[in-house]
Design a protein around this motif. Structure first.
Motif, PDB file in Angstrom:
ATOM      1  N   ILE A  37      66.084  20.842  54.370  1.00 53.98           N
ATOM      2  CA  ILE A  37      67.255  21.392  53.843  1.00 53.98           C
ATOM      3  C   ILE A  37      68.631  21.303  54.779  1.00 53.98           C
ATOM      4  O   ILE A  37      68.119  21.882  56.053  1.00 53.98           O
ATOM      5  CB  ILE A  37      67.059  22.836  53.186  1.00 53.98           C
ATOM      6  CG1 ILE A  37      65.970  22.778  52.205  1.00 53.98           C
ATOM      7  CG2 ILE A  37      68.242  23.587  52.857  1.00 53.98           C
ATOM      8  CD1 ILE A  37      65.694  24.167  51.576  1.00 53.98           C
ATOM      9  N   GLU A  38      69.371  20.998  54.351  1.00 54.23           N
ATOM     10  CA  GLU A  38      70.601  21.033  55.308  1.00 54.23           C
ATOM     11  C   GLU A  38      71.819  21.876  54.513  1.00 54.23           C
ATOM     12  O   GLU A  38      71.922  21.685  53.277  1.00 54.23           O
ATOM     13  CB  GLU A  38      71.220  19.512  55.353  1.00 54.23           C
ATOM     14  CG  GLU A  38      72.408  19.411  56.556  1.00 54.23           C
ATOM     15  CD  GLU A  38      72.477  17.906  56.719  1.00 54.23           C
ATOM     16  OE1 GLU A  38      72.093  16.935  55.912  1.00 54.23           O
ATOM     17  OE2 GLU A  38      73.560  17.746  57.517  1.00 54.23           O
ATOM     18  N   ALA A  40      75.966  23.250  54.680  1.00 47.07           N
ATOM     19  CA  ALA A  40      77.169  22.984  55.101  1.00 47.07           C
ATOM     20  C   ALA A  40      77.657  24.137  55.901  1.00 47.07           C
ATOM     21  O   ALA A  40      78.369  23.967  57.157  1.00 47.07           O
ATOM     22  CB  ALA A  40      78.322  22.762  53.824  1.00 47.07           C
ATOM     23  N   ASN A  56      58.302  28.666  54.041  1.00 52.01           N
ATOM     24  CA  ASN A  56      58.441  29.536  53.163  1.00 52.01           C
ATOM     25  C   ASN A  56      57.776  29.169  51.637  1.00 52.01           C
ATOM     26  O   ASN A  56      57.272  29.789  50.881  1.00 52.01           O
ATOM     27  CB  ASN A  56      59.502  30.677  53.097  1.00 52.01           C
ATOM     28  CG  ASN A  56      60.916  29.907  52.415  1.00 52.01           C
ATOM     29  OD1 ASN A  56      60.959  28.809  52.987  1.00 52.01           O
ATOM     30  ND2 ASN A  56      61.573  30.461  51.907  1.00 52.01           N
ATOM     31  N   LEU A  57      58.204  27.815  51.574  1.00 51.23           N
ATOM     32  CA  LEU A  57      57.843  27.088  50.111  1.00 51.23           C
ATOM     33  C   LEU A  57      56.497  26.698  50.024  1.00 51.23           C
ATOM     34  O   LEU A  57      55.997  26.083  48.974  1.00 51.23           O
ATOM     35  CB  LEU A  57      58.999  26.192  50.006  1.00 51.23           C
ATOM     36  CG  LEU A  57      60.608  26.903  49.908  1.00 51.23           C
ATOM     37  CD1 LEU A  57      61.582  25.519  49.545  1.00 51.23           C
ATOM     38  CD2 LEU A  57      60.824  28.018  49.074  1.00 51.23           C
ATOM     39  N   PHE A 285      69.272  34.812  52.901  1.00 50.84           N
ATOM     40  CA  PHE A 285      69.532  35.349  51.518  1.00 50.84           C
ATOM     41  C   PHE A 285      71.059  34.866  50.892  1.00 50.84           C
ATOM     42  O   PHE A 285      70.893  34.375  49.614  1.00 50.84           O
ATOM     43  CB  PHE A 285      69.298  36.857  51.315  1.00 50.84           C
ATOM     44  CG  PHE A 285      69.980  37.500  50.233  1.00 50.84           C
ATOM     45  CD1 PHE A 285      69.079  37.567  49.105  1.00 50.84           C
ATOM     46  CD2 PHE A 285      71.259  38.046  50.068  1.00 50.84           C
ATOM     47  CE1 PHE A 285      69.517  37.997  47.795  1.00 50.84           C
ATOM     48  CE2 PHE A 285      71.515  38.707  49.056  1.00 50.84           C
ATOM     49  CZ  PHE A 285      70.805  38.790  47.828  1.00 50.84           C
ATOM     50  N   LEU A 288      71.333  30.512  52.227  1.00 54.94           N
ATOM     51  CA  LEU A 288      70.389  29.536  51.951  1.00 54.94           C
ATOM     52  C   LEU A 288      69.532  29.808  50.536  1.00 54.94           C
ATOM     53  O   LEU A 288      69.021  28.955  50.092  1.00 54.94           O
ATOM     54  CB  LEU A 288      69.272  29.364  53.132  1.00 54.94           C
ATOM     55  CG  LEU A 288      69.651  29.247  54.480  1.00 54.94           C
ATOM     56  CD1 LEU A 288      68.460  29.348  55.605  1.00 54.94           C
ATOM     57  CD2 LEU A 288      70.506  27.769  54.631  1.00 54.94           C
ATOM     58  N   LYS A 289      69.699  31.035  50.149  1.00 54.83           N
ATOM     59  CA  LYS A 289      69.078  31.487  48.828  1.00 54.83           C
ATOM     60  C   LYS A 289      67.509  31.191  49.056  1.00 54.83           C
ATOM     61  O   LYS A 289      66.785  30.804  48.073  1.00 54.83           O
ATOM     62  CB  LYS A 289      69.551  30.567  47.641  1.00 54.83           C
ATOM     63  CG  LYS A 289      70.989  30.482  47.638  1.00 54.83           C
ATOM     64  CD  LYS A 289      71.486  31.778  47.487  1.00 54.83           C
ATOM     65  CE  LYS A 289      72.989  31.515  47.765  1.00 54.83           C
ATOM     66  NZ  LYS A 289      73.920  32.865  47.663  1.00 54.83           N
ATOM     67  N   LEU A 290      66.953  31.454  50.277  1.00 52.38           N
ATOM     68  CA  LEU A 290      65.466  31.585  50.461  1.00 52.38           C
ATOM     69  C   LEU A 290      65.332  32.756  51.063  1.00 52.38           C
ATOM     70  O   LEU A 290      66.054  33.593  51.637  1.00 52.38           O
ATOM     71  CB  LEU A 290      65.350  30.382  51.537  1.00 52.38           C
ATOM     72  CG  LEU A 290      65.498  28.973  51.648  1.00 52.38           C
ATOM     73  CD1 LEU A 290      65.137  28.268  52.652  1.00 52.38           C
ATOM     74  CD2 LEU A 290      64.538  28.571  50.386  1.00 52.38           C
ATOM     75  N   VAL A 291      64.040  33.299  50.785  1.00 52.02           N
ATOM     76  CA  VAL A 291      63.461  34.320  51.130  1.00 52.02           C
ATOM     77  C   VAL A 291      62.549  34.300  52.398  1.00 52.02           C
ATOM     78  O   VAL A 291      61.500  33.483  52.331  1.00 52.02           O
ATOM     79  CB  VAL A 291      62.272  35.093  50.011  1.00 52.02           C
ATOM     80  CG1 VAL A 291      61.669  36.272  50.593  1.00 52.02           C
ATOM     81  CG2 VAL A 291      63.048  35.301  48.832  1.00 52.02           C
ATOM     82  N   GLY A 322      57.702  33.257  54.455  1.00 51.95           N
ATOM     83  CA  GLY A 322      58.731  34.052  53.690  1.00 51.95           C
ATOM     84  C   GLY A 322      57.728  35.522  52.932  1.00 51.95           C
ATOM     85  O   GLY A 322      58.108  35.893  52.061  1.00 51.95           O
ATOM     86  N   PHE A 329      62.695  43.545  53.361  1.00 54.77           N
ATOM     87  CA  PHE A 329      63.850  42.614  52.943  1.00 54.77           C
ATOM     88  C   PHE A 329      64.994  43.561  52.614  1.00 54.77           C
ATOM     89  O   PHE A 329      66.119  43.165  52.909  1.00 54.77           O
ATOM     90  CB  PHE A 329      63.066  41.984  51.788  1.00 54.77           C
ATOM     91  CG  PHE A 329      64.214  40.713  51.485  1.00 54.77           C
ATOM     92  CD1 PHE A 329      63.841  39.639  52.205  1.00 54.77           C
ATOM     93  CD2 PHE A 329      65.080  40.650  50.298  1.00 54.77           C
ATOM     94  CE1 PHE A 329      64.805  38.499  51.894  1.00 54.77           C
ATOM     95  CE2 PHE A 329      65.825  39.508  50.066  1.00 54.77           C
ATOM     96  CZ  PHE A 329      65.595  38.516  51.095  1.00 54.77           C
ATOM     97  N   LEU A 333      68.619  43.169  54.107  1.00 50.90           N
ATOM     98  CA  LEU A 333      70.097  43.255  53.388  1.00 50.90           C
ATOM     99  C   LEU A 333      71.029  44.199  53.504  1.00 50.90           C
ATOM    100  O   LEU A 333      72.480  44.071  53.650  1.00 50.90           O
ATOM    101  CB  LEU A 333      69.906  42.861  51.702  1.00 50.90           C
ATOM    102  CG  LEU A 333      68.917  41.932  51.501  1.00 50.90           C
ATOM    103  CD1 LEU A 333      69.059  41.792  49.699  1.00 50.90           C
ATOM    104  CD2 LEU A 333      69.275  40.594  51.766  1.00 50.90           C
TER     105      LEU A 333
END
Lengths: 336, 336
Positions: A37-38, A40, A56-57, A285, A288-291, A322, A329, A333
C-alpha cells in the motif's frame, strides 16, 4: 539451510533465501498474499516513497500465520501428527492454531494471562487448548517444555526456529517482488521487531534482491534488546518482559537463530515510545483506514516521528499485525 | 458512450463497458489498485466464497477518487482550467479535491454542515474551498449552480455523470480481473448504493464478464430509493435526506444516468438498519482489520445479517469507504 555459522558457542542452522522461497511455495493458497500500500499523505510527510506491507490483513490478523504454517507443513507426517505446542502473547498463538487446524492436528498454546482478550478469544475460536501463565513470575519456556513432555507435542517456537523465520520471510519476498515489478529498488526497510524472526526473514529476502538496502529493527522503548544486541554483537536481554502497550514485541532477548542473520544484515535498531506507537495507530485509522495493534505500528511510528530519516528514499515498512482490543484502540483514537 | 436509451423523457448518454476500460487507463498510476480480500471467518459464516473489494484503501479513503479523476481527466484542457465544483457529504468532495489538486486546478465543494469532521478536514487539507449548507433546509444542487455561475467552474456531479460512473466502474473491472485470474466466476455482487453511480459502473464491468451474476444494491433502511425505483421501474425519492449514520448514502433519489444501467442490470435492492451497519463496522474492525465507515459497510452488513442469501456462491462485495469520525467508530465498537 545454510552451513552452521560460528557466531555462538553451539553452531546453529540458519535459514537462507532458498528456505524463504520454499516457504513461499508451502504457504501459497493458504496465506493471504497481502498487497503493498502506498499513501499520498505518508509520502508527503516523509518526503520519501513509502510502501507499506499490511500484515494485519494476513490470515489471523498478523504475519505469524506464515511462519507457523511453514513450520508445521515442513514436519514429517509422523512428527506433525503428535500435535504442536507454542508459547505466545497471541499473534503466534493464532497463527499456530490456524495452521494446526488446517493440518487437522491438536494445538496447545501457552499464553500470558494478561494477553489481549481479542487474541485469547481468537486463539480459542481456532480450536486450540490454552494454558495461561503469569508473565512476570513464570517462565514460559519451562511451561512449554512441561506441556511438550506431558503431551508429546512438538514445539513451534515463535521466532527461534529456521522454518518459522523462513515463513515470516515470505512477507519480505512478496514485497520485494512487488517493488521489483514496479521497476523500483528498495533503499530502507523498517520491521517491527520482537524476537527478530520476522526481521531476519524479511532481511534475507530484501538483502537477496537489494544488497545495498538499509534494514532496521523497530522496537518499543525499554524493550530494545535487538538494537542493543546489534551494537554489542552479542545477545542482550531486556530488563523487564511486560509494561508496554506493544504486547506483541515483548520478548526477553533476541532469538539466536534470527540474530545470526540480523547481526549480519541489519543497519541498526530504532525504538519508539508507547505514546508514539498509539499515535501511529490513530494515524493509520485516519489516513490508511487500517486497524493496527500498537506493536504492529512501531515501524510506521518510526516514519511518522522522523526517527527513521528516509527523505528521498524508497522505503518498505512492515505493518505486522492488527489484533488489538477495542479499549486500547479507543485509547489510541482519544489520545490525539 | 452508448446510444441514448429512451428510458426517460429526455434521452441521455449512458456509459458502456468501453468507457469503464477507458477510465481504467486514465486513472492508472493515480488511483490505488485495491486488492481483493478473502476472509476465512466470513466464508465460514456465509457458507460462500466472498471476495471483498476494500475501497477504503483507495486514495482519499473511498472509491470516489476513481470517478472524479476520470471525469476531470476527460475534460478538454480549456474547460478543465476553469476549475471544478461539486456537492458532496465528503467522499466525492475528497475525491474531487484530490483529483483537482493533481491536475493543478481549483476545486469548490458544497458540503452539508453536518458532514463528518474527518471528511470536512480531509477536503480542506486537499486544498479545496468549502461552501457549507444546511442539509434539511437548503437545496445543494441550487447552491452548486450558484457557485458554478459565479466562478465559471465545471460541475462534477457525484453520480449523475457518465464519466464519473465509468470511473467508479473501474473498481468492478479490477475485481472482475482478479476473480477471473483466480479461475473463478462471480455469482452475486453486493454494492453499497447512494445515488447509484458506483453500482452502475460496477454493474457494467460485472455484467460484461459474468452476464449471469445477480447484482444487488444495498442501502440504509429508510433511504432505499434504489430498491423502490428498481421495483417501480421509475425514479422514486426518499422521504428525507438526513437521519442515518450512513451519511455517504443519503441521496434524494437515484441518478437518471446510473438508473438507466441499474434498471437493466440489477437483480434487486437490499437494505440494512443503522445498527446493522454499525455492527458490520465493528465486525470489520475485529475480523478484517479494516476501518470502514457505516455507509461503506452496508454490503458487508447484508452478508453478516443473512439478508443476502449467498450460500454456496461466489460473491463480490464492495466496501466503499472508510472516512469515519472517531466518535462514530467508537460507538460502533461499543455497541456490540
Amino acid at each position: 539451510m545454510s552451513d552452521p555459522i560460528p557466531l555462538f558457542d553451539n553452531p546453529i542452522s540458519v535459514p537462507v533465501i532458498a528456505d524463504v522461497r520454499a516457504a513461499a511455495a508451502r504457504i501459497a493458497g493458504q496465506a493471504v498474499r497481502t498487497p503493498l500500500i502506498e499513501n499520498a499523505a505518508l509520502n508527503e510527510l516523509t518526503g520519501a516513497r513509502v510502501f507499506l506491507k499490511p500484515e494485519n490483513l494476513q490470515r489471523t490478523g498478523s504475519f505469524k500465520f506464515r511462519g507457523a504454517f511453514n513450520a508445521i507443513s515442513a514436519m514429517p507426517d509422523n512428527v506433525r501428527s503428535r500435535g504442536v505446542v507454542a508459547c505466545s502473547s497471541g499473534n503466534h498463538a493464532q497463527g499456530v492454531a490456524a495452521a494446526a487446524r488446517l493440518h487437522e492436528i491438536a494445538a496447545t498454546i501457552v499464553m500470558p494471562a494478561d494477553a489481549p482478550k481479542a487474541k485469547i478469544e481468537g486463539t480459542r475460536a481456532l480450536g486450540a487448548t490454552i494454558v495461561p501463565y503469569d508473565r512476570a513470575s513464570e517462565d514460559r519456556d519451562r511451561i512449554t517444555r512441561e506441556v511438550q513432555e506431558r503431551t508429546g507435542a512438538v514445539v513451534v517456537h515463535p521466532f527461534n526456529d529456521p522454518f518459522v523465520i523462513a515463513g515470516q520471510g515470505t512477507a519480505g519476498l512478496e514485497a520485494v517482488e512487488d517493488i521489483t515489478e514496479a521497476g523500483l529498488e528498495c533503499d530502507d526497510v523498517l520491521v517491527c521487531t520482537g524476537g527478530g524472526g520476522l526481521t531476519a526473514g524479511v532481511a534475507l529476502a530484501v538483502n537477496d534482491a537489494f544488497p545495498d538496502a538499509r534494514i532496521y529493527s523497530v522496537e518499543p522503548e525499554g524493550f530494545d534488546d535487538m538494537a542493543r544486541s546489534l551494537k554489542a554483537g552479542t545477545l542482550q536481554a531486556n530488563a523487564q518482559t511486560s509494561g508496554s502497550v506493544c504486547d506483541a514485541l515483548l520478548t526477553p532477548s533476541p532469538g539466536e537463530t534470527g540474530f545470526a542473520i540480523n547481526w549480519r544484515l541489519l543497519a541498526g535498531g530504532l525504538s519508539v515510545s508507547d505514546a508514539e506507537a498509539l499515535s501511529a495507530v490513530a494515524w493509520a485509522f485516519r489516513n490508511l483506514k487500517l486497524v493496527l495493534e500498537p506493536g504492529g505500528a512501531v515501524a510506521l511510528a518510526a516514519l511518522l516521528t522522523g526517527k527513521a530519516d528516509v527523505r528521498g528514499r524508497t522505503v518498505l515498512a512492515i505493518l505486522s499485525g492488527g489484533n488489538v482490543d477495542a479499549d486500547v484502540f479507543v485509547r489510541a483514537l482519544q489520545q490525539t
